[in-house]
Design a protein around this motif. Structure first.
Motif, PDB file in Angstrom:
ATOM      1  N   VAL A  28       0.538  -1.563  -0.084  1.00  0.00           N
ATOM      2  CA  VAL A  28      -0.146   0.512   0.013  1.00  0.00           C
ATOM      3  C   VAL A  28       0.932   1.034  -0.454  1.00  0.00           C
ATOM      4  CG1 VAL A  28      -1.913   1.149   1.251  1.00  0.00           C
ATOM      5  CG2 VAL A  28      -1.673  -1.039   1.668  1.00  0.00           C
ATOM      6  N   ALA A  39      -1.127   1.028   7.377  1.00  0.00           N
ATOM      7  CA  ALA A  39      -3.380   0.824   7.176  1.00  0.00           C
ATOM      8  C   ALA A  39      -3.939  -0.129   7.024  1.00  0.00           C
ATOM      9  CB  ALA A  39      -2.662   1.356   5.372  1.00  0.00           C
ATOM     10  N   ASN A  40      -5.327   0.135   7.468  1.00  0.00           N
ATOM     11  CA  ASN A  40      -6.268  -1.035   7.781  1.00  0.00           C
ATOM     12  C   ASN A  40      -6.742  -1.663   5.988  1.00  0.00           C
ATOM     13  OD1 ASN A  40      -6.093   0.117  10.192  1.00  0.00           O
ATOM     14  ND2 ASN A  40      -8.005   1.588   9.782  1.00  0.00           N
ATOM     15  N   VAL A  41      -6.029  -3.192   6.594  1.00  0.00           N
ATOM     16  CA  VAL A  41      -6.317  -3.703   5.446  1.00  0.00           C
ATOM     17  C   VAL A  41      -7.694  -4.641   6.624  1.00  0.00           C
ATOM     18  CG1 VAL A  41      -5.437  -5.344   3.570  1.00  0.00           C
ATOM     19  CG2 VAL A  41      -4.418  -3.418   4.598  1.00  0.00           C
ATOM     20  N   THR A  51      -0.740  -2.672   7.142  1.00  0.00           N
ATOM     21  CA  THR A  51       0.647  -2.579   6.879  1.00  0.00           C
ATOM     22  C   THR A  51       1.798  -2.624   7.520  1.00  0.00           C
ATOM     23  OG1 THR A  51       0.493  -0.364   6.110  1.00  0.00           O
ATOM     24  CG2 THR A  51       0.025  -1.586   4.579  1.00  0.00           C
ATOM     25  N   TYR A  57       1.179  -5.979   3.639  1.00  0.00           N
ATOM     26  CA  TYR A  57       0.779  -6.972   4.689  1.00  0.00           C
ATOM     27  C   TYR A  57       0.381  -8.284   3.586  1.00  0.00           C
ATOM     28  CZ  TYR A  57      -2.842  -6.844   0.725  1.00  0.00           C
ATOM     29  OH  TYR A  57      -3.202  -6.701  -1.059  1.00  0.00           O
ATOM     30  N   LYS A  70     -10.557  -4.249   1.289  1.00  0.00           N
ATOM     31  CA  LYS A  70     -10.495  -3.546   1.406  1.00  0.00           C
ATOM     32  C   LYS A  70      -9.534  -2.648   2.309  1.00  0.00           C
ATOM     33  CE  LYS A  70     -15.294  -3.736   2.106  1.00  0.00           C
ATOM     34  NZ  LYS A  70     -16.890  -3.532   3.081  1.00  0.00           N
ATOM     35  N   VAL A  71      -9.236  -1.025   1.966  1.00  0.00           N
ATOM     36  CA  VAL A  71      -8.089  -0.414   2.340  1.00  0.00           C
ATOM     37  C   VAL A  71      -8.147   0.769   3.048  1.00  0.00           C
ATOM     38  CG1 VAL A  71      -5.352   0.497   1.723  1.00  0.00           C
ATOM     39  CG2 VAL A  71      -5.605  -2.026   1.351  1.00  0.00           C
ATOM     40  N   SER A  72      -7.792   1.218   4.106  1.00  0.00           N
ATOM     41  CA  SER A  72      -8.231   2.557   4.247  1.00  0.00           C
ATOM     42  C   SER A  72      -7.289   3.246   4.955  1.00  0.00           C
ATOM     43  CB  SER A  72      -9.565   2.324   5.124  1.00  0.00           C
ATOM     44  OG  SER A  72      -9.693   1.886   6.412  1.00  0.00           O
ATOM     45  N   GLU A  80     -11.624  -0.666  -1.930  1.00  0.00           N
ATOM     46  CA  GLU A  80     -11.210  -2.362  -2.489  1.00  0.00           C
ATOM     47  C   GLU A  80     -10.904  -2.631  -3.351  1.00  0.00           C
ATOM     48  OE1 GLU A  80     -16.499  -2.622  -2.744  1.00  0.00           O
ATOM     49  OE2 GLU A  80     -15.576  -1.484  -0.610  1.00  0.00           O
TER      50      GLU A  80
END
Length: 808
Positions: A28, A39-41, A51, A57, A70-72, A80
């Motif tokens: 990411v 980052a949230n995966v 990450t 990740y 989904k990644v945010s 996503e």
């Protein structure tokens, strides 16, 4: 045999496919190719990761099937991808996240989704949704996530996280850059300055301080800054949380926070915050009982129109803590002479108050270029007070000399109501002229505050007179009644500082001066225009406000008289993007504070007088680091305040006032908020502030530091959470804050410097969160503020808070 061999091979293939150790991994990055740490995966709702330092990740043991990956990450647009895992083969999916610059509202109507110590946007500083790093003025803040980790319940608990802000007393009372606070703001709207109960945080999203003069946006205000409290707004995502807390001083608290969508289309959202407290204090005979009921509704009928309604009902039931008295009133008096638990009062004193306010906000987008925004608040404060308090002087003997171990007393009974209304409305127009991008704000606001008919108070004080009645005047000394020892007999019994006693007072035994408070009202209105101009790496803010302040004498009576004061207030600022993550800025702005109508219209006072006015020059830098997880703001400033009104000390005319004096404040501030690692959050601040009296008719005052304005102060607080291994879910918190020496209103009394340390541990498992926090671990005796020998405000000794929360 051959058929058996084929069958065995087929079974092995099928078994291998079913139990395949399939992995999914990827990288990411941002659009510049930099890896994004933390980052949230999410692969499923129950299977998520973050990450690492390289922005990568990895998921292992993934079964065959269909997934949505989904990644945010905060400050970036989420992404996503639909993926199909259908064979025994590792898979790789990379993501490039772009910065999210989308601002869906100019008035804050729906809630803040982030869950971090870092806040990106403020609405109050410019009347528009603007990134804090793009505002040419220092803006400090504390988010609800810090409230939670510090188990803070009141505003006074969290100001230690803001540079340049210091506690003045136990009330809603602070200094900003050395200047004492004035009015209170909620959602950018001025309300009643309570100067009493400390505001609760149960329904507050964040507290922000706009540093320096803010009159160009808010009209009359102090030069040090304003504190704005932003209430929690509804969220589209369903969430419910309850929390129970117990602790030292018989503390019992509970809070609840429910939010989500009411209908399927998510055009109608709700939020409900509830809180209740029943606790004592480390201070003698003090107690707190309070509750908050705060519903909020957001209506989003179209993508262009947004409406929000807040209602907040708060009740306080306790005693008004006037502070700690100490022996003596001379240089060298021992500040430790009485214990910090020592308070003056009677057992049956009380202070009951109700605060009710409602806010209605509207935002409508006419086009991509033009929008209209309006907010209105009605604020009501009802008070019922009955108290014994110090008369701000020691008892006197038969010779008129002070008795340093005995405190003079007075009784106040007060009932009344104060009402505030504030309406703010403005248009926002966005347009490009060549290479220049404009965001123009033009608006008008109106604010009024009044105390209606029916407010009244009774005061008992002084000494009994031989012919009946009571007096506090030294001129009546020879007529005071005397006891067997030849000392004057007080109207309200003196309080013995050496052998204090607390009893049920007989309020009917005192002689009162009855007074009816005349109805009062003031109203202000202002017209303002502002243009935020962007060109290449430069952003220019140009603004101006014409303010009219109207004070009504003898309001609602036949001899009513209106006095108007007015001033034009400019604001100029420049921001330059020095690098991709650092902005530097400079600004000039002014403040305006009208003189009171009683002074202006009193012929004995010697007026007319000009308003108090100030200006500020400020420069600094604002940066975002660690992939925008951490913000750091550095400010250097100079403030000059003029036209301070003081008594002339003319014995022939005690009402005579003179307008003289100048105060200056200069210094440097640093605020840091956010995450260094995905599991390490931090908030830190430091302020060097030199707030001094630079001009005065009293030569001894020149060069003195202003009261409750420390030269140095700062603090740090951090939380580290274990995200793997046998300690997964355990969080450790550690913090410390220090405040330098401070002057008081007594030239011979100075508050000592102090540093306190807090530490805690938490454990989050499933939907439960258990926290334990110990404040002031070293049990440091310290004072957070103070007026004089008769009224000091000590900080809490060592104490603990234990809470259990559940989110569902």
């Amino acid at each position: 045999m051959k058929n058996y061999y084929y069958l065995l091979t087929l079974l092995c293939f099928i078994t291998g496919s079913v139990n395949a150790q399939i992995s999914i991994e990827g990288e990411v990055t941002n659009t510049e190719g930099d890896p994004i740490l933390g980052a949230n995966v999410l692969l499923t709702e129950a299977n998520g990761t973050m990450t690492n330092n390289e922005g990568t990740y990895r998921f292992t043991n993934v079964k065959i099937g269909e997934y949505v990956l989904k990644v945010s990450f905060l400050g970036f647009k989420p992404q996503e991808k639909k993926i199909l895992v259908k064979q025994n083969k590792d898979m790789k999916f990379d993501f490039v996240l772009t910065t999210s610059s989308e601002q869906l509202q100019e008035v804050e109507i729906t809630g803040r989704k982030e869950k971090s110590y870092k806040n990106n946007v403020t609405f109050a500083a410019t009347k528009t949704a603007t990134a804090i790093k793009d505002i040419p003025q220092a803006v400090s803040y504390v988010t609800k996530e810090v409230f939670a980790d510090q188990q803070a319940y009141r505003v006074n608990d969290i100001v230690k996280n803001i540079s340049g802000v210091n506690t003045y007393s136990y009330y809603d009372d602070f200094t900003f850059r050395g200047f004492r606070s004035g009015d209170t703001y909620i959602n950018g709207l001025r309300v009643v300055g309570l100067f009493g109960p400390e505001p609760l945080l149960a329904n507050i999203e964040r507290v922000e301080v706009i540093k320096g003069p803010a009159s160009a946006m808010f009209g009359n205000s102090i030069p040090g800054g304003i504190m704005n409290r932003v209430t929690k707004k509804p969220l589209t995502k369903e969430s419910k949380a309850i929390n129970f807390t117990l602790g030292s001083f018989n503390t019992l608290r509970t809070t609840a926070d429910f939010t989500g969508a009411i209908n399927e289309k998510k055009t109608l959202l709700y939020r409900l915050n509830l809180a209740y407290e029943n606790s004592d204090s480390f201070r003698n005979i003090q107690e707190y009982k309070s509750y908050v009921i705060a519903p909020s509704i957001s209506f989003l009928p179209t993508s262009k129109t947004r409406i929000n309604f807040d209602l907040v009902i708060t009740n306080f039931d306790g005693k008004l803590d006037r502070g700690q008295p100490i022996f003596g009133a001379t240089s060298g008096s021992d500040i430790y002479a009485t214990p910090i638990s020592f308070a003056i009062g009677a057992t049956n004193d009380y202070h009951q108050s109700d605060v009710v306010y409602s806010t209605l906000s509207l935002s409508h987008q006419f086009s991509d270029k033009l929008s209209f925004n309006a907010s209105y608040i009605k604020y009501l404060f009802d008070e019922d007070l009955q108290e014994h308090r110090t008369s701000n002087q020691f008892a006197i003997d038969g010779s008129g000399n002070s008795i340093p171990t005995s405190m003079g007393m007075m009784v106040i009974k007060r009932q009344g109501q104060t009402i505030a209304d504030n309406l703010s409305s403005y248009f926002v127009y966005k347009e490009n002229t060549g290479t220049l991008e404009h965001k123009i704000v033009a608006g008008v606001d109106y604010n009024q505050q009044k105390s209606p008919i029916g407010n009244a108070q009774s005061i008992a004080s002084g000494y009994l007179l031989q012919g009946g009645g009571a007096s506090s005047s030294a001129a009546d000394f020879s007529n005071f009644q005397l006891d067997a020892n030849g000392n004057p007999i007080p109207n309200v019994p003196h309080f013995d500082l050496q052998t204090p006693t607390y009893s049920i007072a007989q309020f009917n035994d005192y002689i009162y001066d009855e007074s009816v408070t005349n109805p009062t009202k003031y109203f202000t209105y202002g017209f303002y225009v502002q243009d935020q101009i962007k060109w290449n790496k430069f952003q220019l803010l140009l603004g101006g406000r014409q303010e009219y302040y109207n004070d009504i004498e003898n309001y609602d009576q036949t001899n009513e008289k209106v006095t108007t004061q007015h001033k034009f207030l400019p604001r100029v600022g420049m921001v330059y993007a020095a690098t991709s993550n650092i902005n530097v800025y400079g600004t000039y702005t002014e403040s305006f504070q009208p003189q009171g109508v009683a002074s202006l219209n009193n012929p004995q006072a010697g007026g007319p007088f000009d308003p108090v006015n100030a200006f500020m020059l400020e420069t600094g830098a604002k940066g975002e680091f660690f992939n925008k997880r951490l913000s750091a703001n550095l400010a250097l400033y100079f403030i000059e305040n003029n036209n301070i009104l003081v008594n002339a000390n003319d014995t022939s005319n005690p009402d005579l006032l003179i307008q003289r004096g100048q105060e200056q404040s200069k210094g440097v501030e640093l605020d840091v908020n956010g995450r260094i690692l995905p599991n390490l959050s931090i908030t830190a601040n430091y302020a060097y502030n030199e707030a001094i009296i630079t001009e005065s008719d009293n030569a001894s005052e020149v060069g003195e530091y202003k009261e409750n304005a420390p030269l140095h102060q700062g603090g740090i607080f951090g939380k580290y959470t274990f995200i793997g291994g046998q300690f997964k879910g355990i969080g450790l918190t550690l913090g410390s804050n220090f405040v330098g020496k401070r002057n008081t209103r007594e030239a011979t009394l100075q508050l000592p410097s102090y540093m306190v340390v807090d530490a805690g541990v938490s454990y989050k498992v499933d939907k439960f969160n258990i926290q334990c926090l110990v404040n002031n671990i070293g049990d440091k005796t310290h004072w957070v503020g103070g007026y004089s020998y008769t009224r000091l405000y000590p900080g809490k000794p060592r104490n603990f808070l234990l809470s259990v929360g559940y989110t569902f």
